[in-house]
Design a protein around this motif. Sequence first.
Motif, short mmCIF file in Angstrom:
data_model
loop_
_atom_site.label_atom_id
_atom_site.label_comp_id
_atom_site.label_asym_id
_atom_site.label_seq_id
_atom_site.Cartn_x
_atom_site.Cartn_y
_atom_site.Cartn_z
N LYS A 307 -3.18 6.57 3.59
CA LYS A 307 -2.83 6.42 2.18
C LYS A 307 -1.64 7.31 1.82
CE LYS A 307 -7.42 4.98 0.68
NZ LYS A 307 -8.59 5.26 -0.17
N ASN A 308 -0.71 6.75 1.06
CA ASN A 308 0.53 7.42 0.64
C ASN A 308 1.49 7.66 1.80
OD1 ASN A 308 -0.44 7.65 -2.08
ND2 ASN A 308 -1.65 9.43 -1.45
N ASP A 309 1.20 7.08 2.97
CA ASP A 309 2.12 7.16 4.10
C ASP A 309 2.97 5.89 4.10
OD1 ASP A 309 3.40 7.09 6.58
OD2 ASP A 309 1.71 7.98 7.66
N PRO A 310 4.29 6.01 3.90
CA PRO A 310 5.14 4.81 3.81
C PRO A 310 5.13 3.95 5.07
CG PRO A 310 6.48 6.80 4.03
CD PRO A 310 5.07 7.25 3.77
N HIS A 311 4.74 4.53 6.22
CA HIS A 311 4.68 3.76 7.46
C HIS A 311 3.51 2.77 7.46
CE1 HIS A 311 6.90 7.38 9.38
NE2 HIS A 311 7.76 6.47 8.99
N PHE A 312 2.59 2.93 6.52
CA PHE A 312 1.41 2.06 6.45
C PHE A 312 1.35 1.31 5.12
CE2 PHE A 312 0.38 5.12 9.69
CZ PHE A 312 -0.30 4.39 10.65
#
Length: 375
Positions: A307-312
Amino acid sequence: MKIAFIYIAEPYQCYHTATVASALASIPNTQVVEYYSFPETPLHLRRIRHSLNLPDLPQKPFPKSWKTKALKHARRHDQERTLVLKENIEELNRYDAVIATEYSAGILKKMGLTKPKLILLMHGAAGRYVKDQYLVPEFDLVLLSGAKEEAFFESRGLLAHNSGRIIGYPKFDVFAAMRHDNTIHFENGHLFALYNPHCQRALTSASKWMMPLIQGFRAQINKPDGYNLVVAPHIKMFHKGFGFKERALKRQQGPGILVDTGSPAMLDMTYTSQAALYIGDVSSQIYEFLAIPRPCVFLNPRKIPWKNDPHFVYWTLGDVVDNIHDLMPTIANAAKRHALYRPAQEKFFQEAFGTSLLGASQRGAKAIMQYLTAS
């Protein structure tokens, strides 16, 4: 103008670049030659062009030393790819441009590529860090699928000044012509779900949950609302093991369960265009699936803090399963919950590719010629 297209990995590359090569070859005074490393590549190139009623282009296998052939036999494909490029620098230096769809081709300049302009035709879509991305600045021109991808690379300082051009996604041009070639049908007449795990060890769901997933589907196939299942992992998953992985997985095939470890249907959007449900982890094929918004389920057996990781970011487009006990219940409820995610899916897809889905091949050819004639 002499242009070389290089296919240095598995034939999935063909579906991203063949139509751009054909568009360039149709321009007067332009000679295009395609170099390939995998012997299956010409079959896929011919298949694509037959569907589009396009002529074949000149093709050459990359010459390989005994050492390179030994690496291929041992399935050391990454090492083989590097050596193939190094051994063919002199040949590629005869061209005005070399076009690739692999970040790893960025090493060509350090190997001695001096005459041609080096051009990257992106495949997949931005959103997840890949180990070879640091080589993107080595390319003179980078052809991108959309504004989202451009912003992704610019934010990481990977695009040199004015090196990027947005053209769209050429694979959609291939799909438009081939979509009716292969219809997937199961005897029970039920819809099917696509399980498309990635090959990256640290992120894939396959090693932990593939077998429980297949078993779960096998138990519900005969229910009135049950799904069939197509298991189509990333083709690189079978790089090593001398065929043991393929054979072991194929043994799971049975009524309502289709296992694919290497057919063209894995590469040409046959499954992503027809599946009623997408189940995966970090494969960029989710972008192709969302050309038609449908339910998605993402598997997180490794408890990645996503969550909040732009890669996901694409894990916000469907339910994410962290606990194996929730796996089949989540899949069973995916269609009912799709309304919660559909607006986000539509927005996500438009930001990634824009509104002009077709014509990327022609736009790519035009961008390449404009760049080469201005250089």
